[in-house]
Enzyme design. Structure first.
Site, PDB file in Angstrom:
ATOM      1  N   LYS A  51      -6.988 -11.721  20.177  1.00  0.00           N
ATOM      2  CA  LYS A  51      -6.688 -12.413  18.925  1.00  0.00           C
ATOM      3  C   LYS A  51      -7.348 -13.790  18.889  1.00  0.00           C
ATOM      4  CE  LYS A  51      -4.143  -8.801  18.588  1.00  0.00           C
ATOM      5  NZ  LYS A  51      -4.490  -7.652  19.451  1.00  0.00           N
ATOM      6  N   GLU A 197     -15.803   7.467  16.811  1.00  0.00           N
ATOM      7  CA  GLU A 197     -14.475   8.085  16.905  1.00  0.00           C
ATOM      8  C   GLU A 197     -14.628   9.603  16.838  1.00  0.00           C
ATOM      9  OE1 GLU A 197     -10.998   9.239  17.420  1.00  0.00           O
ATOM     10  OE2 GLU A 197     -11.183   7.050  17.416  1.00  0.00           O
ATOM     11  N   HIS A 434       5.878 -16.930  -5.835  1.00  0.00           N
ATOM     12  CA  HIS A 434       4.567 -16.855  -6.488  1.00  0.00           C
ATOM     13  C   HIS A 434       3.851 -18.193  -6.330  1.00  0.00           C
ATOM     14  CE1 HIS A 434       1.565 -15.858  -9.548  1.00  0.00           C
ATOM     15  NE2 HIS A 434       1.777 -17.067 -10.062  1.00  0.00           N
TER      16      HIS A 434
END
Length: 455
Positions: A51, A197, A434
Site C-alpha cells: 500500500k 490470469e 453531500h
C-alpha cells in the site's frame, strides 16, 4: 527453567500481535514467538509495503496526468531509491509501534522459530515453554507455478514490491488481489505490464461487473491483460525472463508469480501435537478457532477460506477470549469484506450475483455508477460502481460490491448494514452527507427497487 505462560502466540503478524494484546488485556500472562520482525509478513513484506508503494504510484499518476485538473507539473520523475527507503521506513515505524504495544501490555517477545510439543506446549531454540493455550498465527508462504522456482528474476509478491530498480517490462501471473495491485502500481509508474490470469476474468473472486470496470481502467493505464491463458515455457536468464502465455511469447525484465499461497505450517510440528488438517492443507478448527488439540488454536491464513489480515486479527481476538473463558462471538466469514487497493479500488462482502443465483436465491439487484453523484465529478471518480444483491422477499442484503477510488473505505457501511440485519430498504432511507462518494451507496440501494434519483 524457561517461563510458563497462560497464552503463547506463535507468529507476530496482524493476527498474532492482536491476539497477544487481547490476551494480555484479559489478564493472561502472554508471550509472542516471532522469528523475524514485529508485525510479521503483512506489516514488513506484504500489506503495508504494497500500500505504501501504491500510494506513491497514485501521487506520481496525479502529478503526471493532472492537466485536466489544472495541475501542470514539468519534469516529474521517480526516485526509486527514495521510494524504497520510504517503503522500508513505513514498515519499520509500524513494527516499532507493534513492539511498543507489546511492551505496554507486558507481552514477552521470544525470538526464534516456534513449534508444538506432544503436550501442546511450545519449543523455541531447544527451550520448552509451558502454555495454558497456544495460538498458531504463522500465516502463509508464496507458491510458485509448476515447473518454475522463485529466484533471480522470478519473484514472489514481496520480490515485486522490493525490486532494486524500476523494470521496463514486468509480467505478473495471477490477477487476484495481489497481482492486480502489483500490475496497477507498475502500470502507473510507466512500466510495461502483462497481467496473466488462467481463469476467465481478472479478480476472479469478485463480481463480474466489478471486474469489468477494473479491466477497462487497467487497459487505459496501458496494462496488457491476458485471461484464460496458461503460462508455459518459462526461461529465466540473468537479465530477463522469457515465457509464453496462450499463443503469445514475451520477454520481460522480471516475472512475478502471484498465483497463490499455502499455510506456513512446516515448522509447527502439528502431527506430534495431534492437530488435524483439512483436505486443503489448512488447519481444522471449530467456530472459536480451536483445533483438535484443545490447548491449541489457529487463526488467519492457516484456517478458513479468506486470507485477509483483518480476518486474522478478529480471529485472534475470538481465540484468546475463548481460551480465557471470556464471552466472545465467532467470526462470520460471509461478513468479512475483501479489499483490493489497485486503481480503481475494489471491495466486496457477501455473495456475488452469480453466487446468489447458484445458491437458488430469489434476488433483486441494484446497480449505480459513481458518475451519477456530484462528488464523482469533483474528485474525478466517475468510472466506478456500487452494486447490491438483495433477497427479493425480505430485502436482506446478500452481497455488496464497490469499485472506485474510495471503495475500500466505502464497503464498511455495507458490512455494518448486513451485520445489523438491515435490508436495502433501510439503507435507501439513510441520509448521506453531500457531496460525498458515499451517496452512491444510497442510490444503489434505491436502484434495487428502480428509484435511484441520479440514474
Amino acid at each position: 527453567m524457561p517461563d510458563s505462560y497462560d497464552v503463547v502466540v506463535i507468529g507476530g503478524g496482524p493476527g498474532g500481535y492482536v491476539a497477544a494484546i487481547r490476551a494480555a488485556q484479559l489478564g493472561r500472562r502472554t508471550a509472542v514467538v516471532e522469528r523475524d520482525k514485529p508485525g510479521g509478513r503483512c506489516l514488513n513484506y506484504a500489506c503495508i509495503p504494497a500500500k505504501t508503494v501504491l500510494h506513491s504510484a497514485e501521487l506520481y499518476d496525479h502529478a503526471s496526468n493532472g492537466t485536466e485538473l489544472g495541475i501542470k507539473a514539468d519534469g516529474v520523475s521517480i526516485d526509486w531509491k527514495a521510494l524504497g527507503a520510504r517503503r522500508a521506513k513505513v514498515s519499520e515505524t509500524l513494527a516499532g509501534g507493534v513492539k511498543m504495544l507489546w511492551d505496554k501490555n507486558r507481552v514477552a517477545l521470544i525470538e526464534g522459530d516456534g513449534s508444538l510439543t506432544a503436550e501442546g506446549n511450545v519449543e523455541v531454540a531447544g527451550e520448552t515453554y509451558e502454555a495454558g493455550a497456544v495460538v498458531l498465527a504463522t500465516g502463509s508462504v508464496a507458491l510458485p507455478i509448476p515447473g518454475v522456482e522463485f529466484g533471480g528474476r522470478v519473484v514472489d509478491t514481496w520480490g515485486a514490491w522490493s525490486l532494486p530498480e524500476q523494470p521496463k517490462r514486468i509480467a505478473v501471473i495471477g490477477a487476484g488481489a495481489s497481482g492486480a495491485e502489483i500490475a496497477s502500481a507498475y502500470g502507473r509508474f510507466g512500466t510495461e505490464v502483462v497481467l496473466i490470469e488462467m481463469l476467465d476474468q481478472i479478480l476472479p473472486a469478485e463480481d463480474k461487473d466489478m471486474a469489468k470496470v477494473v479491466e477497462r481502467t487497467f487497459k487505459k493505464q496501458g496494462i496488457t491483460i491476458s485471461i484464460g491463458a496458461k503460462v508455459e515455457s518459462v526461461e529465466a536468464g540473468k537479465s530477463s525472463v522469457k515465457l509464453k502465455h496462450g499463443d503469445t511469447e514475451v520477454e520481460v525484465d522480471y516475472l512475478c508469480i502471484a498465483g497463490g499461497r499455502a499455510p506456513d505450517t512446516e515448522a509447527l510440528n502439528l502431527g506430534e501435537a495431534g492437530v488435524e488438517l483439512e483436505e486443503s492443507g489448512k488447519i481444522k478448527v471449530n467456530s472459536y478457532q480451536r483445533t483438535s488439540n484443545p490447548k491449541v488454536y489457529a487463526i488467519g491464513d492457516l484456517v478458513g477460506t479468506k486470507a485477509l489480515a483483518h480476518k486474522a486479527s478478529e480471529e485472534g481476538v475470538v481465540a484468546v477470549e475463548h481460551a480465557s473463558g471470556a464471552e466472545t462471538h465467532p467470526i462470520d466469514e460471509s461478513l468479512v469484506a475483501g479489499a483490493t487497493f489497485c486503481q480503481p479500488q475494489v471491495a466486496s462482502v457477501g455473495m456475488t450475483e452469480a453466487q446468489a443465483k447458484e445458491a437458488g436465491a430469489d434476488i433483486k439487484v441494484g446497480r449505480f455508477k459513481l458518475g451519477g453523484v456530484g462528488a464523482a465529478a469533483v474528485y474525478d471518480d466517475r468510472d466506478g460502481m456500487v452494486k447490491i444483491v438483495a433477497d427479493s422477499q425480505y430485502g436482506e442484503i446478500l452481497g455488496a460490491h464497490v469499485v472506485g477510488n474510495r471503495a475500500c473505505d466505502m464497503i464498511s457501511e455495507l458490512v455494518d448494514t448486513m451485520a445489523l440485519e438491515g435490508g436495502y430498504q433501510e439503507l435507501a432511507r439513510i441520509i448521506h452527507p453531500h457531496p460525498t462518494i458515499s451517496e452512491a451507496v444510497l442510490d444503489a440501494a434505491r436502484a434495487v427497487d428502480g428509484w435511484a434519483i441520479h440514474q
